[in-house]
Write a protein that holds these residues in place. Sequence first.
Motif, mmCIF file in Angstrom:
data_model
loop_
_atom_site.group_PDB
_atom_site.id
_atom_site.type_symbol
_atom_site.label_atom_id
_atom_site.label_comp_id
_atom_site.label_asym_id
_atom_site.label_seq_id
_atom_site.Cartn_x
_atom_site.Cartn_y
_atom_site.Cartn_z
ATOM 1 N N MET A 1 1.757 -2.247 24.583
ATOM 2 C CA MET A 1 3.188 -1.899 24.413
ATOM 3 C C MET A 1 4.041 -3.075 23.774
ATOM 4 S SD MET A 1 5.446 -0.758 27.765
ATOM 5 C CE MET A 1 6.826 0.135 27.748
ATOM 6 N N THR A 2 4.693 -2.746 22.535
ATOM 7 C CA THR A 2 5.313 -3.813 21.846
ATOM 8 C C THR A 2 6.914 -3.362 21.860
ATOM 9 O OG1 THR A 2 4.973 -2.711 19.816
ATOM 10 C CG2 THR A 2 3.320 -4.213 20.516
ATOM 11 N N PHE A 3 7.627 -4.511 21.424
ATOM 12 C CA PHE A 3 9.148 -4.256 21.277
ATOM 13 C C PHE A 3 9.539 -4.820 19.909
ATOM 14 C CE2 PHE A 3 7.833 -4.319 25.535
ATOM 15 C CZ PHE A 3 8.966 -3.586 26.240
ATOM 16 N N THR A 4 10.659 -4.190 19.105
ATOM 17 C CA THR A 4 11.023 -4.781 17.981
ATOM 18 C C THR A 4 12.703 -4.736 18.047
ATOM 19 O OG1 THR A 4 11.052 -4.455 15.684
ATOM 20 C CG2 THR A 4 10.634 -2.567 17.033
ATOM 21 N N GLY A 5 13.132 -5.528 17.391
ATOM 22 C CA GLY A 5 14.504 -5.653 17.083
ATOM 23 C C GLY A 5 15.175 -4.840 15.687
ATOM 24 N N TYR A 6 13.873 -4.315 15.276
ATOM 25 C CA TYR A 6 14.242 -3.390 13.946
ATOM 26 C C TYR A 6 14.213 -2.048 14.325
ATOM 27 C CZ TYR A 6 13.315 -7.845 11.629
ATOM 28 O OH TYR A 6 13.338 -9.351 11.140
ATOM 29 N N VAL A 7 14.669 -1.264 13.293
ATOM 30 C CA VAL A 7 14.602 0.283 13.518
ATOM 31 C C VAL A 7 13.097 0.488 12.963
ATOM 32 C CG1 VAL A 7 15.384 2.520 13.078
ATOM 33 C CG2 VAL A 7 17.126 0.575 13.404
ATOM 34 N N PRO A 8 12.372 0.867 13.942
ATOM 35 C CA PRO A 8 10.761 1.153 13.416
ATOM 36 C C PRO A 8 10.663 2.484 12.740
ATOM 37 C CG PRO A 8 11.076 1.633 15.663
ATOM 38 C CD PRO A 8 12.339 1.090 15.437
ATOM 39 N N ASP A 9 9.915 2.711 11.616
ATOM 40 C CA ASP A 9 9.744 4.094 10.816
ATOM 41 C C ASP A 9 8.398 4.675 11.558
ATOM 42 O OD1 ASP A 9 7.692 2.713 9.695
ATOM 43 O OD2 ASP A 9 8.549 2.884 7.983
ATOM 44 N N TYR A 10 8.327 5.752 10.875
ATOM 45 C CA TYR A 10 7.024 6.556 11.561
ATOM 46 C C TYR A 10 5.613 5.644 11.588
ATOM 47 C CZ TYR A 10 3.532 10.140 12.526
ATOM 48 O OH TYR A 10 2.558 10.926 12.931
ATOM 49 N N ASP A 11 5.707 4.922 10.464
ATOM 50 C CA ASP A 11 4.258 3.879 10.393
ATOM 51 C C ASP A 11 4.512 2.652 11.007
ATOM 52 O OD1 ASP A 11 3.186 6.218 8.598
ATOM 53 O OD2 ASP A 11 4.425 5.573 6.919
ATOM 54 N N HIS A 12 5.311 2.367 11.848
ATOM 55 C CA HIS A 12 5.378 1.227 12.582
ATOM 56 C C HIS A 12 4.339 0.744 12.932
ATOM 57 C CE1 HIS A 12 7.267 -2.119 14.462
ATOM 58 N NE2 HIS A 12 7.011 -1.731 15.605
ATOM 59 N N TYR A 13 3.952 -0.555 12.399
ATOM 60 C CA TYR A 13 2.706 -1.613 13.073
ATOM 61 C C TYR A 13 1.221 -0.979 12.734
ATOM 62 C CZ TYR A 13 -0.364 -4.300 15.710
ATOM 63 O OH TYR A 13 -1.512 -5.268 15.866
ATOM 64 N N LYS A 14 0.926 0.202 13.024
ATOM 65 C CA LYS A 14 -0.385 0.736 13.069
ATOM 66 C C LYS A 14 -0.437 1.553 11.748
ATOM 67 C CE LYS A 14 -4.269 2.244 15.694
ATOM 68 N NZ LYS A 14 -4.842 2.857 16.957
ATOM 69 N N GLY A 15 0.415 2.109 11.500
ATOM 70 C CA GLY A 15 0.651 3.287 10.500
ATOM 71 C C GLY A 15 0.390 4.679 10.946
ATOM 72 N N SER A 16 0.823 4.766 12.268
ATOM 73 C CA SER A 16 0.595 6.140 12.822
ATOM 74 C C SER A 16 1.482 5.831 14.208
ATOM 75 C CB SER A 16 -0.766 6.602 13.282
ATOM 76 O OG SER A 16 -1.498 5.775 14.041
ATOM 77 N N PHE A 17 1.610 6.911 15.242
ATOM 78 C CA PHE A 17 2.091 6.740 16.527
ATOM 79 C C PHE A 17 3.597 6.686 16.432
ATOM 80 C CE2 PHE A 17 -1.986 6.793 17.652
ATOM 81 C CZ PHE A 17 -2.668 5.701 18.024
ATOM 82 N N TYR A 178 -6.000 -12.025 20.031
ATOM 83 C CA TYR A 178 -4.931 -11.193 20.468
ATOM 84 C C TYR A 178 -5.066 -9.557 19.780
ATOM 85 C CZ TYR A 178 -0.390 -10.243 22.649
ATOM 86 O OH TYR A 178 0.399 -9.762 23.667
ATOM 87 N N GLU A 179 -5.067 -8.752 20.394
ATOM 88 C CA GLU A 179 -5.001 -7.324 20.014
ATOM 89 C C GLU A 179 -3.841 -6.505 20.464
ATOM 90 O OE1 GLU A 179 -8.776 -5.209 20.758
ATOM 91 O OE2 GLU A 179 -9.735 -6.574 19.278
ATOM 92 N N VAL A 180 -3.371 -5.659 19.762
ATOM 93 C CA VAL A 180 -2.425 -4.745 20.016
ATOM 94 C C VAL A 180 -2.813 -3.194 19.599
ATOM 95 C CG1 VAL A 180 -0.088 -3.553 19.751
ATOM 96 C CG2 VAL A 180 -0.489 -6.060 20.203
ATOM 97 N N SER A 181 -3.172 -2.319 20.395
ATOM 98 C CA SER A 181 -3.657 -0.966 20.033
ATOM 99 C C SER A 181 -4.703 -0.986 19.055
ATOM 100 C CB SER A 181 -2.454 -0.200 19.296
ATOM 101 O OG SER A 181 -2.787 1.108 19.030
ATOM 102 N N GLY A 182 -5.745 -1.950 19.786
ATOM 103 C CA GLY A 182 -7.078 -1.905 19.148
ATOM 104 C C GLY A 182 -7.151 -2.813 17.664
ATOM 105 N N LYS A 183 -6.000 -3.545 17.364
ATOM 106 C CA LYS A 183 -5.822 -3.945 16.070
ATOM 107 C C LYS A 183 -5.851 -5.694 16.309
ATOM 108 C CE LYS A 183 -4.635 -0.602 12.814
ATOM 109 N NZ LYS A 183 -5.522 -0.934 11.803
ATOM 110 N N GLN A 184 -6.427 -6.440 15.658
ATOM 111 C CA GLN A 184 -6.532 -8.018 15.883
ATOM 112 C C GLN A 184 -5.140 -8.368 15.093
ATOM 113 O OE1 GLN A 184 -9.963 -10.035 14.586
ATOM 114 N NE2 GLN A 184 -9.148 -11.918 15.142
ATOM 115 N N VAL A 185 -4.259 -8.953 15.714
ATOM 116 C CA VAL A 185 -2.925 -9.197 15.360
ATOM 117 C C VAL A 185 -2.761 -10.008 14.019
ATOM 118 C CG1 VAL A 185 -0.457 -9.940 15.690
ATOM 119 C CG2 VAL A 185 -1.655 -8.404 17.232
#
Length: 275
Positions: A1-17, A178-185
């Motif tokens: 679970m992550t938080f951002t101060g920006y408006v995330p688009d459909y591909d935010h961080y992982k490219g999906s979800f 450190y990982e988020v959603s299976g990705k090494q940050v």
Amino acid sequence: MTFTGYVPDYDHYKGSFGGRVHPLWRDAAAKEPNVSKKLIALLAETYGHPISAEDVVAYLAAVMAHPAFTKRFQPDLVQPGLRVPLTADPSLFSEAVTLGREVIWLHTYGERFFDPTAGRPKAPPRMVRDAAPTVPIGGAIPGAPQPLPDTMEYDPVKRRLHVGKGFVDNVTPEMWDYEVSGKQVVWHWFSYRKRDRSRPQIGDKRPPSPLDFVQPDHWLAEYTTDLIDLLNVLGRLVALEPAQGDLMERILDAELIKVAHLQSALAAGGAEKVN
């Protein structure tokens, strides 16, 4: 679970979800919360003092945004949809809000939930001086005329992160892993800044977009700044994890607000959409 101060688009961080993104506010002025008013009223009645939408999201950050939550509820996380244990104890809720505000401050690089009086300035977070990641003399990542680097390697003995011909010291194994959603940050961050950004084709076999090849021809100074900022954030998040895990266990051991009570309170007086 992550938080951002920006408006995330459909591909935010992982490219999906993208469908799993939930805004805190419904309007640009940040006046209309995207949290049920009935839920806020129920919590205020339960805890005996006013509750804000920021308090609710800070509680979620404290209780859910850490590895102990994932480990404890792994069987439940197989099915989509996150479920949060909601404490009935006012003191535990307040403790979680305080901790969660720091988590969100870290995730947003000091852009949200900043409070200088609480040690959270509106600036990129930093670890204590002796523990902070640093680029020592001789470790600078070369810029022009050197090309962008293509390698990033970690030395756990020296606690040194190598980026091409440069390196950063005071990088712990926990920061590197450190990982988020299976990705090494850290590696994920670098993969968007290295010279060869091509990725294995999976599914869609269309040729890559020409935009993929628009990039600097050398390492930028702001890349090093971004990397130091990221490592400081990860280091501080790792340091919070034991407190988050302990708080979660104490919440689970104490009285919780029952689902039936929550549903009854939210249904009273007509349905209200909860996002």
